[in-house]
Design a protein around this motif. Sequence first.
Motif, mmCIF file in Angstrom:
data_model
loop_
_atom_site.group_PDB
_atom_site.id
_atom_site.type_symbol
_atom_site.label_atom_id
_atom_site.label_comp_id
_atom_site.label_asym_id
_atom_site.label_seq_id
_atom_site.Cartn_x
_atom_site.Cartn_y
_atom_site.Cartn_z
ATOM 1 N N SER A 121 0.627 -1.375 -0.188
ATOM 2 C CA SER A 121 0.132 -0.296 -0.253
ATOM 3 C C SER A 121 0.800 0.993 0.093
ATOM 4 C CB SER A 121 -1.079 0.038 1.117
ATOM 5 O OG SER A 121 -1.472 -1.425 1.664
ATOM 6 N N VAL A 122 2.055 1.367 0.994
ATOM 7 C CA VAL A 122 2.855 2.575 0.973
ATOM 8 C C VAL A 122 4.001 2.422 -0.598
ATOM 9 C CG1 VAL A 122 4.938 3.835 1.609
ATOM 10 C CG2 VAL A 122 3.309 2.620 3.233
ATOM 11 N N GLY B 12 -3.316 1.196 -8.682
ATOM 12 C CA GLY B 12 -3.264 1.317 -7.170
ATOM 13 C C GLY B 12 -3.886 2.121 -5.930
ATOM 14 N N LEU B 13 -4.783 2.852 -6.265
ATOM 15 C CA LEU B 13 -5.288 3.079 -5.244
ATOM 16 C C LEU B 13 -6.547 2.479 -4.988
ATOM 17 C CD1 LEU B 13 -5.988 7.539 -6.262
ATOM 18 C CD2 LEU B 13 -5.525 6.410 -4.218
ATOM 19 N N LEU B 14 -7.117 1.207 -5.892
ATOM 20 C CA LEU B 14 -8.386 0.193 -5.734
ATOM 21 C C LEU B 14 -7.742 -0.353 -4.373
ATOM 22 C CD1 LEU B 14 -9.780 -0.167 -9.310
ATOM 23 C CD2 LEU B 14 -10.364 1.048 -6.984
ATOM 24 N N LEU B 15 -6.668 -1.243 -5.073
ATOM 25 C CA LEU B 15 -5.370 -1.781 -4.018
ATOM 26 C C LEU B 15 -5.290 -1.184 -2.902
ATOM 27 C CD1 LEU B 15 -2.906 -3.221 -6.115
ATOM 28 C CD2 LEU B 15 -4.289 -4.816 -5.853
ATOM 29 N N PHE C 272 8.602 -9.687 -5.536
ATOM 30 C CA PHE C 272 7.456 -8.547 -5.423
ATOM 31 C C PHE C 272 7.085 -8.289 -6.069
ATOM 32 C CE2 PHE C 272 7.126 -4.333 -3.603
ATOM 33 C CZ PHE C 272 5.852 -4.354 -2.501
ATOM 34 N N MET C 273 5.762 -7.798 -6.712
ATOM 35 C CA MET C 273 4.475 -7.258 -7.439
ATOM 36 C C MET C 273 4.430 -6.127 -7.310
ATOM 37 S SD MET C 273 3.049 -8.815 -10.726
ATOM 38 C CE MET C 273 1.401 -9.747 -9.603
ATOM 39 N N ASP C 274 3.638 -5.072 -8.135
ATOM 40 C CA ASP C 274 2.942 -4.328 -7.527
ATOM 41 C C ASP C 274 2.181 -3.706 -8.988
ATOM 42 O OD1 ASP C 274 4.342 -2.755 -9.446
ATOM 43 O OD2 ASP C 274 5.418 -1.406 -8.502
ATOM 44 N N SER C 275 1.538 -2.385 -8.612
ATOM 45 C CA SER C 275 -0.060 -2.379 -9.933
ATOM 46 C C SER C 275 1.048 -2.344 -11.287
ATOM 47 C CB SER C 275 -0.612 -0.967 -9.145
ATOM 48 O OG SER C 275 -0.061 0.275 -9.187
ATOM 49 N N THR C 276 1.839 -1.775 -11.990
ATOM 50 C CA THR C 276 2.611 -1.278 -12.830
ATOM 51 C C THR C 276 3.014 -2.310 -13.052
ATOM 52 O OG1 THR C 276 4.692 -1.484 -11.819
ATOM 53 C CG2 THR C 276 3.532 0.812 -12.055
ATOM 54 N N GLY C 277 3.260 -3.879 -12.283
ATOM 55 C CA GLY C 277 3.949 -4.689 -13.038
ATOM 56 C C GLY C 277 2.065 -5.522 -13.332
#
Lengths: 139, 130
Positions: A40-41, A110-113, B60-65
């Motif tokens: 989240s951060v 991102g914000l939704l996650l 690790f994975m984020d929204s861009t991934g």
Amino acid sequence: MYEMVLRCPANAEAIEFCDLFIDSLSSFFAVLDRPALVLSVHEAIINSIEAVRKLCREHDDNTLTLFVRVGKEEVTIFVSDSANSLPVQAIENRRTKQLEDVLLEESGRGLLLMRELMDDIWVEPLENGTYALGMKMRR
Amino acid sequence: MKGNMPTIRIEATSTTFYEKISLKGKLVYSTQQAAKQTLIEIFKRATKDVYLWDVSELTFMDSTGLSVFVYLLKQETDKQKTFIFVVSDNETIEKLFTIAKFDKLFVFVKTERDAVRWLSRQQYFETVNG
């Protein structure tokens, strides 16, 4: 209660540093859902970096600020940046949107996650007239 | 000042029935652009209709991934391609895919053997063998 403020350049390196910082902090304070807090951060920092990249000039003071408060029952985070472009409207829109709605979109997840992973996210007005993205998670 | 930056390793192998792509490391903001370019090149050379993604060693994975997979899927929509993800015991990555509702777009299995079983159930092998 512990409070920490981290001010760093708004660049990709800051994402990695903040990941490590939040991960260590979550471990030390035995935060229950450590990966969720880190992600989240991480997402909030990406948003700040993107805002600064789009809205600030290269020679500006391009920084972001991460504020962390660890209380007995919850962790509270604020992320702000020198672009001060916090998309209040986007956050409001995201309140009604679900992750299913953006399945085939390549951005805006991102914000939704963050909303799914945290107990609460909101826009926090700061004393200097700017805004921070606030989020909270129970420990 | 230069700190440790995340890295990702991508390995691709072509089997009789599917293209297997293994991702190891972090698929995040700093690595996703390079990863996307590598994957586009792999897709150009690919000859199978099924892509088996081994994400068990993705740390690790984020929204861009996540968006990388959406991008690749959208390039292949007219070609009837199937994406199967092998997650193994990587609960963090599996949870992220679930939260993002990617189970509505892709197939998720625990092991490569499960993927083969899934393909058998879809009668994929008969189709490939004619």
